[in-house]
Design an enzyme around this catalytic site. Sequence first.
Site, short mmCIF file in Angstrom:
data_model
loop_
_atom_site.label_atom_id
_atom_site.label_comp_id
_atom_site.label_asym_id
_atom_site.label_seq_id
_atom_site.Cartn_x
_atom_site.Cartn_y
_atom_site.Cartn_z
N ARG A 37 0.84 -1.21 0.00
CA ARG A 37 0.00 0.00 0.00
C ARG A 37 0.87 1.26 0.00
O ARG A 37 0.51 2.27 -0.59
CB ARG A 37 -0.95 -0.02 1.20
CG ARG A 37 -2.05 -1.06 1.06
CD ARG A 37 -2.88 -1.20 2.31
NE ARG A 37 -3.70 -0.02 2.55
CZ ARG A 37 -4.90 0.19 1.98
NH1 ARG A 37 -5.39 -0.67 1.11
NH2 ARG A 37 -5.60 1.27 2.28
N ASP A 55 1.19 -2.03 10.52
CA ASP A 55 -0.19 -2.37 10.85
C ASP A 55 -0.49 -1.88 12.26
O ASP A 55 0.03 -2.41 13.24
CB ASP A 55 -0.38 -3.88 10.76
CG ASP A 55 -1.80 -4.33 11.04
OD1 ASP A 55 -2.62 -3.51 11.48
OD2 ASP A 55 -2.09 -5.53 10.83
N ASN A 81 -5.49 9.58 12.23
CA ASN A 81 -6.64 9.39 11.36
C ASN A 81 -7.02 7.93 11.18
O ASN A 81 -8.19 7.61 10.96
CB ASN A 81 -6.33 10.01 9.99
CG ASN A 81 -7.35 9.65 8.95
OD1 ASN A 81 -8.43 10.23 8.89
ND2 ASN A 81 -7.03 8.68 8.09
N TYR A 152 -17.29 0.36 18.12
CA TYR A 152 -16.85 1.57 17.42
C TYR A 152 -17.22 2.82 18.21
O TYR A 152 -16.39 3.72 18.39
CB TYR A 152 -17.47 1.62 16.03
CG TYR A 152 -17.06 2.83 15.23
CD1 TYR A 152 -15.83 2.90 14.60
CD2 TYR A 152 -17.92 3.93 15.12
CE1 TYR A 152 -15.44 4.01 13.87
CE2 TYR A 152 -17.54 5.05 14.39
CZ TYR A 152 -16.32 5.09 13.77
OH TYR A 152 -15.94 6.21 13.05
N LYS A 156 -14.61 5.60 19.84
CA LYS A 156 -14.58 7.01 19.46
C LYS A 156 -14.80 7.92 20.66
O LYS A 156 -14.29 9.05 20.69
CB LYS A 156 -15.60 7.28 18.35
CG LYS A 156 -15.20 6.67 17.02
CD LYS A 156 -13.81 7.15 16.59
CE LYS A 156 -13.32 6.55 15.30
NZ LYS A 156 -11.98 7.04 14.89
#
Length: 256
Positions: A37, A55, A81, A152, A156
């Site tokens: 990537r 990773d 991010n 999730y 957050k």
Amino acid sequence: MARILITGSVGGLGLAAAQALIADGHDVFGHARSAQRAADLEAAGHRMAGVVVGDLSTRAGVESVAAQANEAGRMDAVIHNAGIYLDPERIATPEGHCRVFATNVLAPYLLTALMHRPERLIYISSDMAAQGVESLADIDWTQRRWDGVQAYCDSKLQVAALALGVARRWPSVYSNAVDPGWVPTRMGGPEASDDLSLGHVTQAWLAGGTGEDVRISGKFLYHQAVVPTAAAVSDAEFQDALLTELETLTGVGLAP
């Protein structure tokens, strides 16, 4: 101009922030999960000052990214991010943590602790932090029945509390959390209703802006404005308890 590292910058909002900051003349260091990537990113000609590889769901990957970043020299700003939304099931890391928690919370914590201290830190959160559970029991989802959406939301809330906790611990650093909105990236999906063109603006502004308006810290922002979120995010006791739990899980504490 500033030297800025952006994790998870191969695509989506990370790449959009990188492109905007490069266009403004900053030296941007990208991050990719794998060497392939990273090669794809470099081949696309995005004019990165460098690319770190690792990773972030694994301890070894995080430590490698921190070492590569430190070798490149102190960053002026770091945009945390990289993140995971849903796993079809509870996927565990080699260390036994839930991969969502490991990537969304443990990785930014460890990078914060291991990298040379920058002037500005930006942690990407979500409006779904408001649905996060304020308990730190079984924080890495090793015991609970798996609920990917809740994991999730919890992550957050926790990363936002991390941002504000760092702001308190390190008053010389501008540390903030950002809700980029629900935008139609690969993570957000095609049904997302917010403006994609605005999704990267706040974090790029906090990382590379030069006006007095970016010299803020300990805030939760959406579209360059301070907005409310879960009460725990701003609770000093919750922040401290979270930092203690993260230190316990990793064996690494934040320097004074």
